[in-house]
Enzyme design. Structure first.
Site, PDB file in Angstrom:
ATOM      1  N   PHE A   1     -11.292   8.163   0.725  1.00 19.26           N
ATOM      2  CA  PHE A   1     -10.346   7.675   0.859  1.00 19.26           C
ATOM      3  C   PHE A   1      -9.512   7.454   2.338  1.00 19.26           C
ATOM      4  CE2 PHE A   1      -6.916   5.725  -2.346  1.00 19.26           C
ATOM      5  CZ  PHE A   1      -7.741   4.843  -2.994  1.00 19.26           C
TER       6      PHE A   1
ATOM      7  N   GLN B   1       5.566   1.035   2.714  1.00 22.27           N
ATOM      8  CA  GLN B   1       4.151   1.001   2.960  1.00 22.27           C
ATOM      9  C   GLN B   1       3.687  -0.370   2.569  1.00 22.27           C
ATOM     10  OE1 GLN B   1       0.882   3.065   0.707  1.00 22.27           O
ATOM     11  NE2 GLN B   1       0.882   3.755   2.827  1.00 22.27           N
TER      12      GLN B   1
ATOM     13  N   HIS C   1       0.471  -2.656   2.063  1.00 24.26           N
ATOM     14  CA  HIS C   1      -0.908  -2.303   1.763  1.00 24.26           C
ATOM     15  C   HIS C   1      -1.660  -3.327   2.430  1.00 24.26           C
ATOM     16  CE1 HIS C   1      -4.923  -1.458  -0.184  1.00 24.26           C
ATOM     17  NE2 HIS C   1      -4.233  -0.408  -0.955  1.00 24.26           N
TER      18      HIS C   1
ATOM     19  N   LEU D   1      -3.302  -6.167  -5.910  1.00 16.88           N
ATOM     20  CA  LEU D   1      -4.013  -5.238  -4.887  1.00 16.88           C
ATOM     21  C   LEU D   1      -5.423  -5.091  -5.022  1.00 16.88           C
ATOM     22  CD1 LEU D   1      -2.955  -2.480  -3.278  1.00 16.88           C
ATOM     23  CD2 LEU D   1      -4.066  -1.385  -5.111  1.00 16.88           C
TER      24      LEU D   1
ATOM     25  N   GLU E   1      -8.055   0.409  -2.179  1.00 18.30           N
ATOM     26  CA  GLU E   1      -8.647   1.140  -0.879  1.00 18.30           C
ATOM     27  C   GLU E   1      -9.871   1.568  -1.110  1.00 18.30           C
ATOM     28  OE1 GLU E   1      -5.607   3.196   1.135  1.00 18.30           O
ATOM     29  OE2 GLU E   1      -6.989   4.726   2.018  1.00 18.30           O
TER      30      GLU E   1
ATOM     31  N   ARG F   1      -3.189   3.135   5.998  1.00 14.08           N
ATOM     32  CA  ARG F   1      -2.931   1.888   5.645  1.00 14.08           C
ATOM     33  C   ARG F   1      -1.869   1.222   6.615  1.00 14.08           C
ATOM     34  NH1 ARG F   1      -1.780   3.354  -0.927  1.00 14.08           N
ATOM     35  NH2 ARG F   1      -3.782   3.274  -1.160  1.00 14.08           N
TER      36      ARG F   1
ATOM     37  N   HIS G   1       4.032  -2.529  -0.867  1.00 12.36           N
ATOM     38  CA  HIS G   1       3.204  -1.597  -1.767  1.00 12.36           C
ATOM     39  C   HIS G   1       3.984  -0.461  -2.349  1.00 12.36           C
ATOM     40  CE1 HIS G   1      -0.205   0.086  -3.988  1.00 12.36           C
ATOM     41  NE2 HIS G   1      -0.560   0.938  -3.159  1.00 12.36           N
TER      42      HIS G   1
ATOM     43  N   ARG H   1       2.485   7.319   3.316  1.00  9.99           N
ATOM     44  CA  ARG H   1       1.720   7.766   2.255  1.00  9.99           C
ATOM     45  C   ARG H   1       0.244   7.341   2.288  1.00  9.99           C
ATOM     46  NH1 ARG H   1      -0.247   6.253  -3.075  1.00  9.99           N
ATOM     47  NH2 ARG H   1       0.230   3.995  -2.582  1.00  9.99           N
TER      48      ARG H   1
HETATM   49  C1  LIG Z   1      -1.254  -1.873  -7.476  1.00 11.24           C
HETATM   50  C2  LIG Z   1      -0.849  -0.369  -7.218  1.00 11.24           C
HETATM   51  C3  LIG Z   1      -1.948   0.469  -7.003  1.00 11.24           C
HETATM   52  C4  LIG Z   1      -1.843   1.731  -6.551  1.00 11.24           C
HETATM   53  N1  LIG Z   1      -2.993   2.662  -6.378  1.00 11.24           N
HETATM   54  C5  LIG Z   1      -2.723   4.064  -6.212  1.00 11.24           C
HETATM   55  C6  LIG Z   1      -3.757   4.960  -6.102  1.00 11.24           C
HETATM   56  O1  LIG Z   1      -4.815   4.423  -6.425  1.00 11.24           O
HETATM   57  N2  LIG Z   1      -3.510   6.178  -6.247  1.00 11.24           N
HETATM   58  C7  LIG Z   1      -2.417   6.587  -5.947  1.00 11.24           C
HETATM   59  O2  LIG Z   1      -1.971   7.631  -5.872  1.00 11.24           O
HETATM   60  N3  LIG Z   1      -1.272   5.638  -6.081  1.00 11.24           N
HETATM   61  C8  LIG Z   1      -1.442   4.544  -6.417  1.00 11.24           C
HETATM   62  N4  LIG Z   1      -0.421   3.658  -6.374  1.00 11.24           N
HETATM   63  C9  LIG Z   1       0.991   4.239  -6.551  1.00 11.24           C
HETATM   64  C10 LIG Z   1       1.447   4.759  -7.639  1.00 11.24           C
HETATM   65  O3  LIG Z   1       0.738   4.007  -8.855  1.00 11.24           O
HETATM   66  C11 LIG Z   1       2.966   4.577  -7.978  1.00 11.24           C
HETATM   67  O4  LIG Z   1       3.760   5.065  -6.962  1.00 11.24           O
HETATM   68  C12 LIG Z   1       3.226   5.324  -9.348  1.00 11.24           C
HETATM   69  O5  LIG Z   1       2.429   4.765 -10.429  1.00 11.24           O
HETATM   70  C13 LIG Z   1       4.839   5.182  -9.674  1.00 11.24           C
HETATM   71  O6  LIG Z   1       4.724   5.883 -10.892  1.00 11.24           O
HETATM   72  P1  LIG Z   1       6.297   6.226 -11.376  1.00 11.24           P
HETATM   73  O7  LIG Z   1       5.823   6.994 -12.619  1.00 11.24           O
HETATM   74  O8  LIG Z   1       7.078   6.689 -10.389  1.00 11.24           O
HETATM   75  O9  LIG Z   1       6.799   4.753 -11.728  1.00 11.24           O
HETATM   76  P2  LIG Z   1       6.340   3.523 -12.755  1.00 11.24           P
HETATM   77  O10 LIG Z   1       5.041   3.851 -13.196  1.00 11.24           O
HETATM   78  O11 LIG Z   1       6.604   2.432 -12.080  1.00 11.24           O
HETATM   79  O12 LIG Z   1       7.437   3.528 -14.044  1.00 11.24           O
HETATM   80  C14 LIG Z   1       8.664   3.266 -13.927  1.00 11.24           C
HETATM   81  C15 LIG Z   1       9.312   3.359 -15.422  1.00 11.24           C
HETATM   82  O13 LIG Z   1      10.415   3.360 -15.105  1.00 11.24           O
HETATM   83  C16 LIG Z   1      11.098   2.610 -16.025  1.00 11.24           C
HETATM   84  N5  LIG Z   1      12.428   2.194 -15.685  1.00 11.24           N
HETATM   85  C17 LIG Z   1      12.576   1.582 -14.395  1.00 11.24           C
HETATM   86  N6  LIG Z   1      13.792   1.238 -14.321  1.00 11.24           N
HETATM   87  C18 LIG Z   1      14.329   1.716 -15.610  1.00 11.24           C
HETATM   88  C19 LIG Z   1      15.804   1.404 -16.363  1.00 11.24           C
HETATM   89  N7  LIG Z   1      16.925   0.937 -15.415  1.00 11.24           N
HETATM   90  N8  LIG Z   1      15.981   1.731 -17.264  1.00 11.24           N
HETATM   91  C20 LIG Z   1      15.008   2.345 -17.965  1.00 11.24           C
HETATM   92  N9  LIG Z   1      13.859   2.597 -17.467  1.00 11.24           N
HETATM   93  C21 LIG Z   1      13.661   2.016 -16.559  1.00 11.24           C
HETATM   94  C22 LIG Z   1      10.181   1.607 -16.554  1.00 11.24           C
HETATM   95  O14 LIG Z   1      10.321   1.137 -17.708  1.00 11.24           O
HETATM   96  C23 LIG Z   1       8.687   2.529 -16.013  1.00 11.24           C
HETATM   97  O15 LIG Z   1       8.496   2.892 -17.297  1.00 11.24           O
HETATM   98  C24 LIG Z   1      -0.536   2.137  -6.584  1.00 11.24           C
HETATM   99  C25 LIG Z   1       0.462   1.327  -6.894  1.00 11.24           C
HETATM  100  C26 LIG Z   1       0.412   0.031  -7.168  1.00 11.24           C
HETATM  101  C27 LIG Z   1       1.388  -0.997  -7.313  1.00 11.24           C
END
Ligand SMILES: Cc1cc2nc3c(=O)[nH]c(=O)nc-3n(C[C@H](O)[C@H](O)[C@H](O)COP(=O)(O)OP(=O)(O)OC[C@H]3O[C@@H](n4cnc5c(N)ncnc54)[C@H](O)[C@@H]3O)c2cc1C
Ligand code: HEM
Ligand code: SF4
Ligand code: F3S
Ligand code: FES
Lengths: 618, 123, 130, 298
Positions: free
Chosen positions: A113, A233, A235, A245, A248, A281, A346, A381
């Site tokens: 990666f 970031q 992407h 997306l 990568e 990135r 991203h 990141r």
């Molecule tokens: C397209 C894409 C590809 C990616 N690929 C990679 C990768 O290959 N490798 C890697 O390491 N990272 C990757 N990332 C980054 C990584 O996926 C994210 O940073 C990570 O998933 C975020 O997870 P999280 O649990 O913090 O939030 P999320 O999964 O976004 O979850 C947020 C949660 O909070 C809840 N929530 C939000 N606001 C409220 C509220 N006001 N009240 C109640 N609930 C709320 C939502 O319902 C949801 O359940 C990628 C990101 C994207 C967008």
């Protein structure tokens, strides 16, 4: 009022992991999430999870890569925790049945990666996040952990001592989207924010519509500083028409970027003579935009990402999902032609300031995942470092909140350690709009400012917060005329994408602040058109828009203040990284409505060594 | 959770029998049609002709088996269709027992008829 | 949930136009199956006239078979049976996991074949009644 | 929870209840005022859109199902028409969002990821269950009719109650279970590539509910586990890592009255699944596995 030991806000990877950990420590834990857990945006992650699992690799190398990738703005204790815990947590997922891709010997597959010195990105096809999210939700079902799904968390119930560091969090206020009921949730031990990224601040983003940065905004208004918000970031490979997306992993497997003339741009124009397409990135994003600005972009908008030479078999084996995405969302069959790609928002490196145990400066308030900033990613990141962040810090926050002793954190939170005041020259005053009438209610910014004299019990703090939110909602619902949130939101997004994008310059940033001020003023006149209490998304989005405003402003303020070029933050006027003056985190505190800028130093001393800032070249 | 549903006889035996009887019926039904419409014409059917056929043991037992399988297959199919439509509880048991009784009557009546033709089990 | 709205007809019948091959196959198979059970019962009832006297049986059968309407119904029965058999074979194959991708084609094939067999059999079936 | 038998009468009663009892007078008045105002706005909006539609052919004509148990004028379900300006690559979801943001902010539907992974926007579009974000407008005939998923209770507009679907998904013990994990916390279980390949498709499910909504059997028999839940069970039953005891346990769950046997191989689930999961094939394979498993004991 509902009551639990630990309340987790958000059910993405971080929230689920935190809940499982808290439960393992014996706590009565509940998740409150505005989306059903499997709808969280973690499911969209494609590429993989970085973990030093194999012979020849080590957590130290992983830490080194991460520090270098962060452009020396990551805090060593956080980075080292991440890299040390990640292998164990990744294997934990495997033990929970996650369907990783496999090598011939039956072990989990890893791939190269960007920015990594070893192929340590552990993956499940091009749908790693989906597999991770579902595997963890399955564990939740197994354990019978309570989920309040489709409950929108409106605010935190935090006591109001004068100084944020003395405050404590007693629960949350949430709104049942299906029924329109506002309820208090009392948390006996702690509240963990895991609300994900703020992608909706921009209009071209890989993030979900639900990623509105609610958690960060709530914590901010409760007194927790936001850290390093300017580092966003972009992407380098997103589909131009939707922002979807293209992982990568495509470049990791050998995909090549071409400009309009069919030149392999990364080498041809010397953006990254060694790593080429696999440079970090920010480097690749800028390279693409430079090409496009120089008129070498296709249709002046994008460049081409070609993976045809990998052969159909390999593509289907490892990147099948990409073929579908490209076909469904761009109408391009990547087995036949190169995919159009351009940079898109991203990930937010910054967020709620926490230590390596996930704790914020407010007692009982934690944050983990993308909404948090223990500062693992610094100013940039590395791909594949967010998913391990979710499981590592999710677990730590959950366990700590449930009472497990994780040792004293090395990172200090709030203004407890060393810090210095900051200053930034803004064209307009940022922060809350002070208006004489009750529109501050619409703002949601009000805090009963009795300086903690009421020394309320936890229950009272929650009840008071519930009352405040009820007032806010009643105000929004009864107001009969005004502006609708959609207009404000789209203006903010446009301005941010125009001025606070990959390339940033002083005047643009100032313009953005002016635009944001205007948006804030308009927001005081916002109203909700839909009169229904049933599933009122109009109301929810109106409230989200307020959060977007706060985050947009913080991002812009930070970007304006930081006059250097570091990691993802590029400034036209300052083309050099400035370690002399800027080896420090940008902190922003709400301070009763007016953002206060301050800085705290970066911790470069690791467990066994000190990381020396080096030139970051790929 | 799962317990909620585990009230049932295991094994999908009825499902399997539905397939087995179906496989059997394809052959016999085709044979039956062929024999009674192509080899012998429908308008020429008489008691005597039937009697002649029934007096062979093979044909007799084949017909009995045909009757039983067809009854099981048909009635079980109807029962399934009703369950698929969400019939449950007492209503379902009532239907079930009605079907069982009807099948019994059908089979008894059929066997009696066959015996009337063959004048006793043709041994 | 008190807030429900029964879309009843809109969704159940208004949708038939959008049914796909597999759904039609299911409906036809169900229909033909029921007709066949119905027939089985009638059939045995008719045959059991043999329990009274041999003559009664022969008379009943001959009387029935003389009527064109009965012959036409028999052709209908043939159609129903043939379809049920052919589609039944198709279903057996599906149960064995064979040719799942061609499930819609095999349904159309059952229909066509049913038509062909029925048309071909009409002369034999109506012989002597008209 | 039934989608089949909610007697209309009951519905009416409960609506009446919401009207008179539980809604405070102030709220009622507020709703009334808003309703009036909305009517005016809508009127204007409709006129405007109609005008624009006439002037600009590059618009897509949408007919969208509307219903709200609480709001006067929406209690009786109706279809609203929207004329949305078209741009290349526009999906049904984009069109709905446009309609909401520009014409009527009370238009309600679930959506989040915009990239066919969160599974929240499965709807009934032109007579078929589809993910809106994955459906190009240009592939559809006009007017594009958007309705909530059939066979589920409508909460409001295009939002349906998913509880029953979740219950079924969770009824099959949808979590990995095994009796022999490696000892070391850094030791992974081994799995062959072939085996991972075998379960791969089944792991793709995004819980959108399209399959369940399309299945006539699930519509008739509320207890039927449904294609998605069976597929979920398949994902574990076929995973070598769980071991044979577990597999047998899983087959027991699937073999109940309302389990795999209910499937009548209608194939519509397979046809609508946005993730191209061969649901029918998986269900059929499980039927055979279950039979085989039982034959052992005969
Ligand atoms: C397209 C894409 C590809 C990616 N690929 C990679 C990768 O290959 N490798 C890697 O390491 N990272 C990757 N990332 C980054 C990584 O996926 C994210 O940073 C990570 O998933 C975020 O997870 P999280 O649990 O913090 O939030 P999320 O999964 O976004 O979850 C947020 C949660 O909070 C809840 N929530 C939000 N606001 C409220 C509220 N006001 N009240 C109640 N609930 C709320 C939502 O319902 C949801 O359940 C990628 C990101 C994207 C967008
Ligand atoms: C005397 C003849 C037959 C009768 C009375 C009969 C009757 C029925 C009935 C009533 C059903 C249930 C349909 C439903 O509502 O789902 C059924 C199902 C079925 N029939 Fe027949 N059938 C007969 C012959 C056959 C033959 C010859 C086949 C041959 C292949 C066959 C194959 C099937 C199959 C496979 C099913 C099961 C469908 C399912 O549950 O998925 N039947 N039959
Ligand atoms: S199996 Fe397919 S259609 Fe069914 S819920 Fe899963 S993804 Fe949706
Ligand atoms: S539509 Fe239903 S009947 Fe079976 S094949 Fe799919 S579950
Ligand atoms: S919006 Fe997530 S699946 Fe369509």
């Amino acid at each position: 009022m509902y009551e639990h030991d630990v309340i987790v806000v958000g059910a993405g990877g971080a929230g689920l992991r935190a809940a499982i950990a808290a439960q393992e420590e014996g706590a009565d834990v509940a998740i409150v999430s505005k989306l059903h857990p499997v709808r969280s945006h973690t499911g969209a992650a494609e590429g993989g999870i970085n973990a030093a699992l194999r012979e020849g690799d080590s957590w130290e190398d992983h830490a080194y890569d991460t520090m270098k990738g962060s452009d020396y703005l990551g805090d060593a204790p956080a980075i080292e925790t991440l890299c040390q815990d990640s292998p164990k947590e990744t294997i934990q997922l495997e033990h929970w049945g996650m369907a990783f891709s496999r090598d011939d010997d039956g072990r989990v597959s890893q791939r190269p990666f960007g920015g990594l010195s070893f192929p340590r990105t552990t993956y499940a096809g091009a749908e790693t996040g989906h597999q991770l999210l579902h595997t963890m939700y399955e564990q939740l079902v197994k354990r019978g952990i309570k989920v309040y799904d489709e409950w929108y968390v409106l605010n935190l119930a935090v006591s109001d001592e004068e100084v944020p560091e003395e405050r404590s969090c007693h629960g949350i206020v949430a709104y049942d989207i299906q029924s329109g009921e506002v309820s208090g949730f009392r948390a006996r031990n702690g509240v963990i924010l895991a609300t994900g990224g703020p992608g909706q601040v921009f209009d071209h983003t890989t993030n979900a519509v639900a990623n509105t940065g609610d958690g960060v905004a709530m914590a901010y208004r409760a007194g927790v500083p936001m850290e390093d918000m300017e580092f966003i970031q972009f992407h380098p490979t997103t589909l131009p028409s939707t922002g979807v997306l293209i992982t990568e992993g495509v470049r990791g497997e050998g995909g090549i970027l071409y400009n309009e003339n069919g030149e392999r741009l990364m080498f041809e124009y010397g953006y990254a003579n060694n790593a080429g397409e696999l440079a970090s990135r920010d480097v690749v994003s800028r390279a693409e935009l430079t090409e496009i600005n120089a008129g070498r972009g296709i249709e002046d908008e994008y460049v081409h990402l070609d993976m045809r030479h990998l052969g159909e078999e390999r593509i289907i084996d490892r990147l099948e999902n990409i073929v579908h995405l490209s076909e469904d969302f761009e109408g391009v069959d990547p087995l036949e032609e190169p995919m159009p790609v351009k940079p898109g928002q991203h990930y937010a490196m910054g967020g709620v300031e926490t230590d390596e145990n996930g704790e914020t400066c407010i007692t009982g308030l934690y944050a983990a995942g993308e909404c948090a900033c223990a500062s693992v990613h610094g100013s940039n990141r590395l791909g594949g470092n967010a998913l391990p962040e979710l499981i590592v810090f999710g677990r730590r926050a959950g366990a700590h909140a449930a009472g497990k002793d994780l040792g004293t954190a090395e990172i200090t939170t709030g203004k407890r350690g060393e810090w210095e005041a900051g200053e930034v020259d803004t064209p307009v005053a940022p922060g809350a709009v002070r208006s004489p009438d009750d529109s501050a209610v619409a703002d949601g910014g009000e805090r009963a400012a009795d300086g903690g004299t009421m020394a309320a019990t936890g229950d009272e703090v929650v009840t008071r917060a519930v009352d405040a939110e009820n007032r806010r909602i009643d105000h929004l619902m009864t107001k009969e005329d005004g502006v609708q949130h959609a207009e404000i939101r789209s203006e903010v997004q446009k301005s941010m994408t125009r001025h606070v994008n990959v390339f940033r310059e002083k005047e643009g940033l100032k313009q953005a602040l002016v635009d944001l001020r205007e948006a804030r003023e308009r927001y005081t006149d916002v109203y909700v058109n839909d009169p229904s209490r049933t599933y009122n998304t109009d109301l929810i989005q109106t409230i989200e828009t307020r959060n977007i405003l706060d985050l947009a402003e913080a991002i812009t303020l930070g970007a304006l203040a930081r006059d250097e070029f570091r990691g993802a933050h590029w400034r036209k006027e300052h083309q050099e990284r400035d370690d002399e003056n800027w080896l420090k985190h940008t902190m922003l505190s709400w301070n009763e409505g007016s953002p206060e800028l301050w800085y705290k130093p970066v911790i470069l001393e690791g467990e066994n060594k000190t990381y020396e800032p080096k030139i970051r070249s790929y | 959770m799962a317990e909620r549903y585990s009230s049932f006889e295991r094994g999908g035996r009825r499902w399997l029998w539905q397939r087995i009887t179906a496989a059997f019926l394809v052959v016999v039904l085709a044979f039956h049609f062929f024999l009674l419409h192509f080899v012998n014409h429908a308008d020429e059917v008489t008691f005597a002709a039937s009697q002649a056929r029934m007096e062979t043991l093979t044909y007799f037992s084949l017909m009995i088996l045909f009757l039983v399988t067809a009854t099981f297959h048909g009635v079980n199919g109807v029962y399934n269709a009703l369950v698929n439509q969400g019939l449950e509880g007492t209503k379902l048991s009532v239907v079930k027992w009605t079907l069982v009784v009807a099948s019994a009557v059908l089979i008894i009546q059929g066997v009696r008829t066959a015996l009337a033709w063959s004048g006793g089990i043709p041994l | 949930m008190s807030q429900s709205y029964n879309r009843g007809l809109v969704e159940d019948f208004g949708r038939w136009r959008e049914f796909s091959a597999g759904m039609w196959a299911w409906i036809f198979h169900k229909f033909t199956g029921w007709v066949l059970v119905g027939y089985l019962f009638t059939h045995i009832a008719v045959l059991s006239t043999a329990l009274t006297t041999p003559q009664a049986y022969t008379d009943t059968i001959q009387m029935l078979e003389m009527q064109p309407i009965v012959r036409i119904l028999e052709v209908g029965l043939l159609a129903v049976a043939v379809f049920h058999i052919l589609n039944g074979l198709r279903l057996l194959l599906v149960d064995l996991g064979v040719g799942l991708e061609a499930q819609d084609k095999s349904f159309y094939a059952s229909l066509v074949l049913t038509g062909a067999i029925v048309v071909a059999s009409i002369p034999t079936f109506v012989a002597g009644a008209f | 929870m039934s989608t089949q038998v909610p007697e209309t009468q009951e519905t009416e009663e409960s609506e009446a209840e919401t009207e008179t009892e539980s809604v405070p007078v102030a709220q009622q008045r507020r709703q009334q005022r808003k309703a009036d105002r909305r009517e005016r706005v809508e009127e204007r909006e409709r006129e405007r859109t109609e005008e624009e539609a006439a002037s600009d052919e590059n618009r897509y004509h949408l007919k969208v199902f509307r219903y709200d148990p609480e709001v006067e004028g929406k209690q009786e379900p109706r279809f609203d028409e929207f004329h949305v300006p078209y741009h290349k690559g526009m999906t049904v979801l984009d069109a709905l969002m446009y309609a909401r943001d520009h014409f009527d902010s009370s238009l309600t539907f679930r959506h989040s990821c915009r990239q066919a992974i969160c599974g929240s926007d499965a709807m009934f579009v032109n007579g078929r269950q589809r993910l809106c974000c994955k459906t190009q407008l240009s592939d559809l005939e006009e007017p594009v009719r958007v309705e909530p998923l059939p066979h589920q209770e409508v909460v409001k507009d295009l939002v349906v109650d998913m509880e029953h679907f979740y219950d079924q998904m969770e009824a099959v013990e949808p979590f990995f279970q095994t009796n022999d994990l490696p000892d070391g916390e850094l030791d992974e279980q081994r799995q062959t590539r072939e085996n991972r390949e075998k379960v791969k498709m089944s792991t793709r499910c995004i819980w959108c509910g399209a399959c369940m909504s399309s299945c006539n059997i699930a519509a008739g028999d509320n207890e039927y586990l449904g294609p998605a839940a069976i597929n979920k069970a398949y994902r574990f039953a076929m995973d070598e890592r769980e071991g044979s005891d577990m597999k047998e346990h899983r087959l027991r769950i699937l073999e109940q009255e309302h389990g795999v046997w209910r499937c009548q191989t209608q194939f519509s689930c397979t046809e609508v699944c946005p993730k191209d999961i061969p649901l029918t094939a998986h269900i059929q394979e499980l039927k055979r596995e279950a039979v085989k498993n039982n034959l052992k004991f005969w």
